[in-house]
Design a protein around this motif. Sequence first.
Motif, mmCIF file in Angstrom:
data_model
loop_
_atom_site.group_PDB
_atom_site.id
_atom_site.type_symbol
_atom_site.label_atom_id
_atom_site.label_comp_id
_atom_site.label_asym_id
_atom_site.label_seq_id
_atom_site.Cartn_x
_atom_site.Cartn_y
_atom_site.Cartn_z
ATOM 1 N N ASP A 1 0.815 -1.213 0.000
ATOM 2 C CA ASP A 1 0.000 0.000 0.000
ATOM 3 C C ASP A 1 0.852 1.267 0.000
ATOM 4 O O ASP A 1 0.526 2.255 0.650
ATOM 5 C CB ASP A 1 -0.967 0.001 1.183
ATOM 6 C CG ASP A 1 -1.968 -1.142 1.116
ATOM 7 O OD1 ASP A 1 -2.227 -1.630 0.004
ATOM 8 O OD2 ASP A 1 -2.465 -1.551 2.165
ATOM 9 N N ARG B 1 1.073 2.965 -2.580
ATOM 10 C CA ARG B 1 0.264 3.807 -3.457
ATOM 11 C C ARG B 1 -1.057 3.078 -3.663
ATOM 12 O O ARG B 1 -1.250 1.994 -3.130
ATOM 13 C CB ARG B 1 0.979 4.047 -4.798
ATOM 14 C CG ARG B 1 0.871 2.907 -5.770
ATOM 15 C CD ARG B 1 1.992 2.835 -6.730
ATOM 16 N NE ARG B 1 3.234 2.592 -6.012
ATOM 17 C CZ ARG B 1 3.589 1.387 -5.577
ATOM 18 N NH1 ARG B 1 2.786 0.337 -5.747
ATOM 19 N NH2 ARG B 1 4.705 1.214 -4.927
ATOM 20 N N LYS B 2 -1.963 3.645 -4.435
ATOM 21 C CA LYS B 2 -3.258 3.019 -4.680
ATOM 22 C C LYS B 2 -3.095 1.768 -5.532
ATOM 23 O O LYS B 2 -2.325 1.742 -6.495
ATOM 24 C CB LYS B 2 -4.193 4.009 -5.377
ATOM 25 C CG LYS B 2 -5.606 3.471 -5.600
ATOM 26 C CD LYS B 2 -6.493 4.510 -6.255
ATOM 27 C CE LYS B 2 -7.894 3.946 -6.505
ATOM 28 N NZ LYS B 2 -8.772 4.954 -7.177
#
Length: 222
Positions: A205, A207-208
């Motif tokens: 996680d 980043r998205k």
Amino acid sequence: MLLGDSGGPTAPRALTSDEVSRLAITRFLNYQAGGRAVTITVPNATGGLVITGSIDYRTHTGYGVVHGTGRDTSSDGLIQWTATTVLVHPMTDPPAAAPASPPASGWYSRPLQRSGMSLDTSLAIALSLGSDRPDNAALLPQNGAAWVGQDQVHGHQTDIMNGPDAGTKASTSPTVRYWIGSDGTMHRVQASIASAPQPVVFDFDTRKYVPVQPVPGVTPAP
């Protein structure tokens, strides 16, 4: 250095029942989530590789971009992999993140090497960090699971535990270290492999999550 509640160094101890439960479900939660964004840091003697991407734990397929550090830039480009196959798309100036839709051409396919190659061993470990069922909680303490400290990971308070090797015993140390949140979420994993001078680190996680799309015209077998 691993820190305990008092901020001082800690020694490994037996897991509590709550910690056993969280360790037992952490790989299953990755599978339930469908997929996770991940950053894989693979050290080597000349620098290292950083793979930034996503893993679909339902199809056991990973996809991302590889950046070399130090003198190791020969693997730069896009990468997609399963437990048996690695697809690479070389690039001299790869983007910070892989495009959501893989390019239609320029890919090269090769078998995933199970041992002797730090990158491939790391890719296989990354896929194995999701499972369609919880681990057997009763067996974890017998197999060396232990609490070894606490840490903050990307703003999340975690317990650090030695746990299952996720089926990679041939090329890793006897234990793999997990950073697990209060709800069982896996935030970081560290594994020592024979072909790397330092442990490989898997950060989740960062980043998205971007759903993994297959390379056009290619359906690699998981």
